[in-house]
Scaffold this motif. Structure first.
Motif, PDB file in Angstrom:
ATOM      1  N   LEU A 404       0.911  -1.248  -0.190  1.00  0.00           N
ATOM      2  CA  LEU A 404       0.029   0.081   0.106  1.00  0.00           C
ATOM      3  C   LEU A 404       0.868   1.141   0.104  1.00  0.00           C
ATOM      4  O   LEU A 404       1.441   1.572   0.901  1.00  0.00           O
ATOM      5  CB  LEU A 404      -0.710   0.059   1.418  1.00  0.00           C
ATOM      6  CG  LEU A 404      -1.837  -1.356   1.330  1.00  0.00           C
ATOM      7  CD1 LEU A 404      -2.195  -1.242   2.660  1.00  0.00           C
ATOM      8  CD2 LEU A 404      -2.658  -1.634   0.247  1.00  0.00           C
ATOM      9  N   VAL A 407      -1.793   4.613   0.644  1.00  0.00           N
ATOM     10  CA  VAL A 407      -3.151   4.560   0.690  1.00  0.00           C
ATOM     11  C   VAL A 407      -3.770   5.357   1.542  1.00  0.00           C
ATOM     12  O   VAL A 407      -3.337   5.122   2.800  1.00  0.00           O
ATOM     13  CB  VAL A 407      -3.258   3.116   0.664  1.00  0.00           C
ATOM     14  CG1 VAL A 407      -5.078   2.816   0.560  1.00  0.00           C
ATOM     15  CG2 VAL A 407      -2.879   2.447  -0.862  1.00  0.00           C
ATOM     16  N   VAL A 437      -1.242   5.134   5.409  1.00  0.00           N
ATOM     17  CA  VAL A 437      -2.059   3.858   5.408  1.00  0.00           C
ATOM     18  C   VAL A 437      -2.680   3.768   6.722  1.00  0.00           C
ATOM     19  O   VAL A 437      -3.707   3.119   6.765  1.00  0.00           O
ATOM     20  CB  VAL A 437      -1.059   2.661   5.389  1.00  0.00           C
ATOM     21  CG1 VAL A 437      -1.746   1.607   5.083  1.00  0.00           C
ATOM     22  CG2 VAL A 437      -0.148   2.878   3.962  1.00  0.00           C
TER      23      VAL A 437
END
Length: 595
Positions: A404, A407, A437
Motif C-alpha cells: 500500500l 493509500v 496507510v
C-alpha cells in the motif's frame, strides 16, 4: 499527510446576533473564541458522520445530532456530546432548553446576551447548526419573520418545520430573502407534499422521516423516487416491519433498506443533503450505537463513491511520468542493485496507491522505487493497479504480498474486498506499506489492528530516530546509532492499536535526543503518555506478515540508500523470502531479560 489532520468547523460569521447585541448594549462576541473541542484527531477520515460533508471527496452530506438524541439534554449538552462523538453539527430546536444556566426555549425570544452565549458555545466546540427545527413556524407574518431572523443568527442553512401549504408562498419569499432553505416534514406518503411544491423555488423542499415513512407503509427507496431533488433533510431510522405493526430498531437491522436508500441518493446525485440519525434509545451510550449503525449502513454508498473515483483520472496509478528527470535520476541512483536474499520462488507484488484525497506528491516516487527495485534485483514482479477486484478472494492469491503506497481514506468498503484481504494475510500472505496507510480504512477496526496503527497527529519536522532492533535484517542499512531525519512523524494516540505488546518495533523516535516541542509549543494531541513513537515495525497476523512505516512524506525516503535498502528488505519480508524476528518487542525484551 500534510499538517495535523483535525476535524475543525469554524463558524465564520455571527449573523445578526452580534449586531443585535451591540445595539442593545451587550458586548459582542470576540473575533477569536478559544477552542475546547475534544473531537478525536482524524475523525473526518474515520467516520461518515464527520467526513461525508466533503462535496469533492464524498457526498456533500452534512450529518447532525438531533435535539432529542439524549433524554433531558439541553442544547448546550447536545453540542458538547456531539463534539465528543465526532458529529460536527447539531439540530437546534425551539423545543429545547438553551442550557442549564438559561432555562428558556431556544427560540427568537432569547435576550441578546443569551443569544451570544449560544453562539459562544457553538464556536468554542467548533460545532455548526445543521438545521433549526420548529414545529410551528408562527401564526402570523411577524412571528415567521422573527423565526427566520433567529435561524439566520444561528448561521444555519435550513429551517425544518411542519407542512402547511397555505404558508408556502410566504415561506418561499422569506427563504429567498434570508438565504435559508425550508424543509417541510414528510411523515406519510410524500406524493401530496411534492405536488404542493410544484412551482416553488428550490429553497423549499422536504424533510423525510424514514421511520415515519416505514410506519405509514412507504419504503424509503420508493419515497426517494418521489421526492427526488426536493429532498433537503433525512431523519435516518429503521423499523422491524413495514406498517403500523413494526417497531423502531437500530439502522440496518430492520426492513427499511436504509443502506440502499443512501446508495440510491448518491446515485441520483442528491446534494447537498442534511442527515440526522434517529435516536433508538434515550442515553448517550444508546446514541453511540446509533451512530455506529449509521456508519455501517453508509458502506454501500461509500463503495460506490470509491468505484466512481477509481474510474476517473484520480483513480489511476501515479506513475513516474509525474516526476522531473532529476527526481527520477536521484531515485534510480539510490535503488538497490541486489536482493537482500535470493527469492525462494518467483514472487509477485501487487502495488496500489488508492487515495480518496488529493494524493501525496511522493506517491510517484514510491511507485518508481518499487519498479526499479524489481528491475535491478529480480526479487519480485510488481503489478501496479488500483483495481479493487484484485483484492477479492481468490484473485488476491495470485500475489505473494500487497503493498500500500500512501493509500489513504476509507477505500475498502466492499465486504468482499475486506474479507479477501483478511483471509489472504491470515492464510500466509503479506501486506505492508508506508505513509498515510494508518489514515486508510479508519472505519475498519480489523485493518487498523492488522497494520498496527490508527490516525496519528503529524506535521513535517526533524526528529532523531532510534534503531530499536539493530540485529534485524530490515534495519541493517542504518547501523546501530541514532540518526536525524526530516519527515512527517505520526504520533499514534493511545486509542490506536499501536503497541509493543503486538508489534516488533524496528525504529522509533529517540525522545531524549529529539526536539519534542511542536512549533515551539506543547501539543497534547502529539503526545503519548508512554512517550513511545514507533516509526517502523513488523508483525505476524495469522500465518501472514505485515510491515508498516508512517514515513515517506519527504523525498529523502526515496533517495537515501539507507531507506531504499530498508524498503527492499521490508518487501522481501512481506513476500516470504526474508526471515526476520517478528516477536512483539515487549515479549522479546521480557525474554531477553530472563523474566
Amino acid at each position: 499527510m500534510t499538517n495535523t489532520i483535525r476535524t475543525v468547523v469554524v463558524i465564520l460569521g455571527l449573523g445578526t446576533v452580534s449586531g443585535f447585541a451591540q445595539q442593545a448594549g451587550v458586548r459582542p462576541l470576540p473575533a477569536q473564541v478559544p477552542s475546547i473541542s475534544q473531537r478525536p484527531t482524524g475523525s473526518s477520515l474515520g467516520t461518515r458522520r464527520a467526513g461525508a460533508a466533503d462535496s469533492n471527496i464524498w457526498f456533500g452530506w452534512r450529518v447532525g445530532m438531533p435535539f432529542a438524541a439524549i433524554k433531558g439534554a439541553t442544547f448546550s449538552d447536545i453540542v458538547a456530546k456531539a463534539d465528543i462523538m465526532s458529529v460536527a453539527a447539531v439540530v437546534a430546536s425551539s423545543a429545547q432548553t438553551a442550557s442549564l444556566e438559561i432555562p428558556k426555549p431556544l427560540d427568537y425570544r432569547l435576550q441578546p446576551g443569551e443569544r451570544n452565549a449560544v453562539m459562544y458555545r457553538l464556536r468554542e466546540l467548533n460545532e455548526q447548526v445543521l438545521a433549526y427545527h420548529t414545529a410551528d413556524i408562527g401564526a402570523d407574518a411577524a412571528t415567521r419573520r422573527k423565526v427566520f431572523e433567529f435561524a439566520k443568527a444561528l448561521n444555519t442553512p435550513l429551517i425544518m418545520t411542519s407542512a402547511d401549504a397555505s404558508n408556502l408562498p410566504e415561506l418561499d419569499t422569506l427563504a429567498e430573502e434570508f438565504g435559508i432553505s425550508v424543509a417541510l416534514e414528510s411523515r406519510t406518503d410524500p406524493k401530496p407534499l411534492v405536488a404542493a411544491l410544484n412551482g416553488r423555488s428550490r429553497r423549499i423542499g422536504i424533510a423525510a422521516d424514514l421511520g415515519a415513512w416505514l410506519q405509514s407503509g412507504v419504503k424509503p427507496v420508493d419515497g426517494l423516487q418521489v421526492v427526488k431533488d426536493r429532498l433537503l433533510l433525512v431523519r435516518a431510522a429503521d423499523r422491524s416491519a413495514l406498517g403500523s405493526s413494526g417497531r423502531p430498531v437500530p439502522l440496518g437491522e430492520g426492513v427499511g433498506g436504509v443502506g440502499d436508500f443512501f446508495l440510491a441518493a448518491f446515485q441520483a446525485g442528491v446534494k447537498p443533503l442534511a442527515i440526522t440519525v434517529a435516536a433508538a434509545g434515550t442515553t448517550e451510550a444508546d446514541y453511540v450505537k446509533d451512530l455506529n449503525a449509521f456508519e455501517r449502513v453508509m458502506w454501500p454508498a461509500m463503495a460506490a463513491r470509491v468505484r466512481q473515483m477509481l474510474e476517473s483520472p484520480a483513480g489511476k496509478i501515479r506513475g513516474p511520468d509525474r516526476l522531473k528527470p532529476e527526481e527520477r535520476q536521484q531515485i534510480e541512483a539510490a535503488t538497490p542493485r541486489q536482493a537482500v536474499v535470493k527469492p525462494k520462488k518467483p514472487r509477485k507484488l501487487l502495488v496500489t496507491d488508492i487515495q480518496m484525497y488529493s494524493g501525496h506528491t511522493t506517491i510517484p516516487h514510491g511507485n518508481l522505487l518499487l519498479e526499479l527495485m524489481a528491475k535491478y534485483t529480480g526479487a519480485f514482479e510488481p503489478v501496479f493497479s488500483n483495481d479493487l477486484s484484485l483484492l477479492k478472494y481468490p484473485k488476491i492469491k495470485e500475489f505473494d504480498a500487497v503493498y500500500l503506497n500512501n493509500v489513504c481514506g476509507m477505500v475498502h468498503n466492499d465486504p468482499e474486498v475486506r474479507e479477501g484481504i483478511l483471509r489472504f494475510v491470515r492464510e500466509g500472505g503479506g501486506i505492508g506499506g508506508h505513509h498515510a496507510v494508518t489514515f486508510a480504512n479508519n472505519n475498519w477496526p480489523e485493518f487498523a489492528e492488522m497494520m498496527g496503527g490508527w490516525a496519528g497527529a503529524h506535521h513535517v519536522e526533524k526528529q532523531t530516530i532510534k534503531v530499536d532492533d539493530p540485529n534485524s535484517p530490515l534495519t541493517k542499512a542504518f547501523g546501530a546509532a541514532s540518526f536525524e531525519h526530516t519527515d512527517e512523524f505520526y504520533q499514534f494516540p493511545p486509542s490506536s492499536p499501536y503497541s509493543r505488546e503486538k508489534q516488533h518495533i524496528l525504529l522509533s523516535i529517540d525522545v531524549e535526543k529529539s526536539d519534542r516541542a511542536t512549533d515551539s509549543r506543547f501539543c497534547a494531541q502529539c503526545t503519548r503518555p508512554d512517550q513511545d513513537y514507533g516509526l517502523a515495525w513488523i508483525r505476524t497476523y495469522g500465518k501472514g506478515r505485515t510491515y508498516f512505516t508512517p514515513l515517506g512524506h519527504t523525498n529523502i525516503f526515496y533517495t537515501d540508500p539507507r531507506w531504499t535498502q530498508h524498503v527492499l528488505a521490508a518487501v522481501q519480508y512481506l513476500l516470504g523470502d526474508l526471515d526476520a524476528d517478528a516477536t512483539p518487542s515487549a515479549k522479546a525484551k521480557s525474554t531477553s531479560s530472563g523474566k
